[in-house]
Design a protein around this motif. Sequence first.
Motif, PDB file in Angstrom:
ATOM      1  N   UNK A  77      57.199  54.413  40.796  1.00 14.74           N
ATOM      2  CA  UNK A  77      55.674  54.140  39.921  1.00 14.74           C
ATOM      3  C   UNK A  77      54.603  53.993  41.779  1.00 14.74           C
ATOM      4  N   UNK A  78      53.491  54.872  41.918  1.00 13.40           N
ATOM      5  CA  UNK A  78      52.709  53.999  43.101  1.00 13.40           C
ATOM      6  C   UNK A  78      52.619  52.772  43.447  1.00 13.40           C
ATOM      7  N   UNK A  79      53.165  52.136  44.191  1.00 10.82           N
ATOM      8  CA  UNK A  79      53.196  50.465  44.590  1.00 10.82           C
ATOM      9  C   UNK A  79      51.488  50.499  45.151  1.00 10.82           C
ATOM     10  N   UNK A  80      50.449  51.604  45.592  1.00  9.33           N
ATOM     11  CA  UNK A  80      49.970  50.898  46.166  1.00  9.33           C
ATOM     12  C   UNK A  80      48.661  51.711  45.353  1.00  9.33           C
ATOM     13  N   UNK A  81      48.437  52.227  43.620  1.00 14.47           N
ATOM     14  CA  UNK A  81      47.346  52.782  43.601  1.00 14.47           C
ATOM     15  C   UNK A  81      46.355  51.612  43.734  1.00 14.47           C
ATOM     16  N   UNK A  82      45.085  52.364  43.849  1.00 14.72           N
ATOM     17  CA  UNK A  82      44.128  50.740  43.565  1.00 14.72           C
ATOM     18  C   UNK A  82      43.113  51.036  42.449  1.00 14.72           C
ATOM     19  N   UNK A  83      43.108  51.848  41.776  1.00 13.44           N
ATOM     20  CA  UNK A  83      42.432  52.252  40.411  1.00 13.44           C
ATOM     21  C   UNK A  83      42.211  51.258  39.666  1.00 13.44           C
ATOM     22  N   UNK A  84      43.074  50.407  39.274  1.00 11.33           N
ATOM     23  CA  UNK A  84      42.898  49.349  38.026  1.00 11.33           C
ATOM     24  C   UNK A  84      43.156  47.954  38.716  1.00 11.33           C
ATOM     25  N   UNK A  85      42.781  46.910  38.438  1.00 10.65           N
ATOM     26  CA  UNK A  85      43.449  45.680  38.564  1.00 10.65           C
ATOM     27  C   UNK A  85      43.119  44.191  37.050  1.00 10.65           C
ATOM     28  N   UNK A  86      44.314  43.603  36.984  1.00 10.66           N
ATOM     29  CA  UNK A  86      43.778  43.122  35.948  1.00 10.66           C
ATOM     30  C   UNK A  86      43.091  42.091  36.728  1.00 10.66           C
ATOM     31  N   UNK A  87      42.087  41.514  35.516  1.00 11.10           N
ATOM     32  CA  UNK A  87      40.908  41.022  35.762  1.00 11.10           C
ATOM     33  C   UNK A  87      41.426  39.151  34.646  1.00 11.10           C
ATOM     34  N   UNK A  88      41.425  38.206  35.401  1.00 14.84           N
ATOM     35  CA  UNK A  88      41.490  36.523  34.574  1.00 14.84           C
ATOM     36  C   UNK A  88      40.335  35.909  34.042  1.00 14.84           C
ATOM     37  N   UNK A  89      39.678  35.534  33.420  1.00 12.51           N
ATOM     38  CA  UNK A  89      38.799  35.151  33.174  1.00 12.51           C
ATOM     39  C   UNK A  89      39.082  33.521  33.151  1.00 12.51           C
ATOM     40  N   UNK A  90      39.261  32.649  34.123  1.00 12.48           N
ATOM     41  CA  UNK A  90      39.284  31.324  33.421  1.00 12.48           C
ATOM     42  C   UNK A  90      38.695  30.370  32.602  1.00 12.48           C
ATOM     43  N   UNK A  91      39.165  29.310  32.680  1.00  9.23           N
ATOM     44  CA  UNK A  91      38.153  28.326  31.544  1.00  9.23           C
ATOM     45  C   UNK A  91      37.764  26.943  31.979  1.00  9.23           C
ATOM     46  N   UNK A  92      38.653  27.073  33.409  1.00 10.77           N
ATOM     47  CA  UNK A  92      37.694  25.799  34.223  1.00 10.77           C
ATOM     48  C   UNK A  92      37.965  26.071  35.945  1.00 10.77           C
ATOM     49  N   UNK A  93      37.934  25.773  36.355  1.00 10.38           N
ATOM     50  CA  UNK A  93      37.305  25.898  37.187  1.00 10.38           C
ATOM     51  C   UNK A  93      38.562  25.581  38.786  1.00 10.38           C
ATOM     52  N   UNK A  94      39.405  24.272  38.074  1.00  9.54           N
ATOM     53  CA  UNK A  94      40.558  24.045  38.449  1.00  9.54           C
ATOM     54  C   UNK A  94      41.338  25.018  37.748  1.00  9.54           C
ATOM     55  N   UNK A  95      41.578  25.629  36.437  1.00 11.72           N
ATOM     56  CA  UNK A  95      42.852  26.665  36.106  1.00 11.72           C
ATOM     57  C   UNK A  95      42.276  27.793  37.290  1.00 11.72           C
ATOM     58  N   UNK A  96      41.361  28.660  37.000  1.00 12.42           N
ATOM     59  CA  UNK A  96      40.926  29.546  38.152  1.00 12.42           C
ATOM     60  C   UNK A  96      41.474  29.256  39.569  1.00 12.42           C
ATOM     61  N   UNK A  97      41.360  28.227  39.657  1.00 12.88           N
ATOM     62  CA  UNK A  97      42.167  27.916  41.518  1.00 12.88           C
ATOM     63  C   UNK A  97      43.668  27.797  41.224  1.00 12.88           C
ATOM     64  N   UNK A  98      43.968  27.769  40.244  1.00  6.17           N
ATOM     65  CA  UNK A  98      45.915  27.813  39.738  1.00  6.17           C
ATOM     66  C   UNK A  98      46.442  28.697  40.029  1.00  6.17           C
ATOM     67  N   UNK A  99      45.661  29.383  38.949  1.00  2.00           N
ATOM     68  CA  UNK A  99      46.024  30.834  38.517  1.00  2.00           C
ATOM     69  C   UNK A  99      46.500  31.709  40.618  1.00  2.00           C
ATOM     70  N   UNK A 100      44.788  31.673  41.245  1.00  3.58           N
ATOM     71  CA  UNK A 100      44.696  32.109  42.347  1.00  3.58           C
ATOM     72  C   UNK A 100      45.554  31.740  42.939  1.00  3.58           C
ATOM     73  N   UNK A 101      45.674  30.133  43.391  1.00  2.00           N
ATOM     74  CA  UNK A 101      46.805  29.589  44.394  1.00  2.00           C
ATOM     75  C   UNK A 101      48.382  30.839  43.329  1.00  2.00           C
ATOM     76  N   UNK A 102      48.935  30.749  42.390  1.00  2.00           N
ATOM     77  CA  UNK A 102      49.971  30.507  42.175  1.00  2.00           C
ATOM     78  C   UNK A 102      50.230  32.580  41.758  1.00  2.00           C
ATOM     79  N   UNK A 103      49.476  32.737  41.684  1.00  2.00           N
ATOM     80  CA  UNK A 103      50.006  34.575  41.547  1.00  2.00           C
ATOM     81  C   UNK A 103      49.240  35.275  42.829  1.00  2.00           C
ATOM     82  N   UNK A 104      48.861  34.850  43.963  1.00  6.60           N
ATOM     83  CA  UNK A 104      48.915  34.880  44.697  1.00  6.60           C
ATOM     84  C   UNK A 104      49.550  35.082  46.043  1.00  6.60           C
ATOM     85  N   UNK A 105      50.462  33.599  45.634  1.00 11.56           N
ATOM     86  CA  UNK A 105      51.564  33.387  46.489  1.00 11.56           C
ATOM     87  C   UNK A 105      52.789  34.601  47.610  1.00 11.56           C
ATOM     88  N   UNK A 106      53.042  34.740  48.921  1.00 10.57           N
ATOM     89  CA  UNK A 106      53.292  35.882  48.490  1.00 10.57           C
ATOM     90  C   UNK A 106      52.826  37.341  48.476  1.00 10.57           C
TER      91      UNK A 106
END
Length: 145
Positions: A77-106
């Motif tokens: 699989x082309x690991x550097x493809x950039x034609x698509x992204x997964x978009x997450x719409x959070x229900x609160x600022x705190x949830x969005x912050x937690x998801x962003x910080x969690x998934x972006x780790x590393x």
Amino acid sequence: MALINPHINFNGNAEEAFNFYKSVFGGEFAMIMRFKDIPNPGFPIAKKDANKIMHIALPIGKNVLMANDVPESMGRVNENENRSKISVSAESHEEADRIFNGLSAGGNIEVPFAESSWGSYFGMFRDKFGIEWMVDFDPKYNGKV
């Protein structure tokens, strides 16, 4: 209303990636199926691919994030493809912050999580598995976009 359920192809690390996603989103896997679980004479699987993921599903809210490993015989699989992204719409600022910080780790942050010019809180990154994500919280819609 129809639901959108993203499906991701991995090069042998789907289980590792989904355990990471589960640690951020919570919940339990709805299904884990390995290639060895579905013997098919018309589609022989190499012994080294037998324990790889044929299908994995993680419910997130009303949606399901799904994936599989691509057997080596089918190419990488082309690991550097950039034609698509997964978009997450959070229900609160705190949830969005937690998801962003969690998934972006590393991973690689492309747009830091902050207030955007259009009035929502937004951030974008490629996680440590090469998957691109966008996380958004819009107070006007309260995560219901």
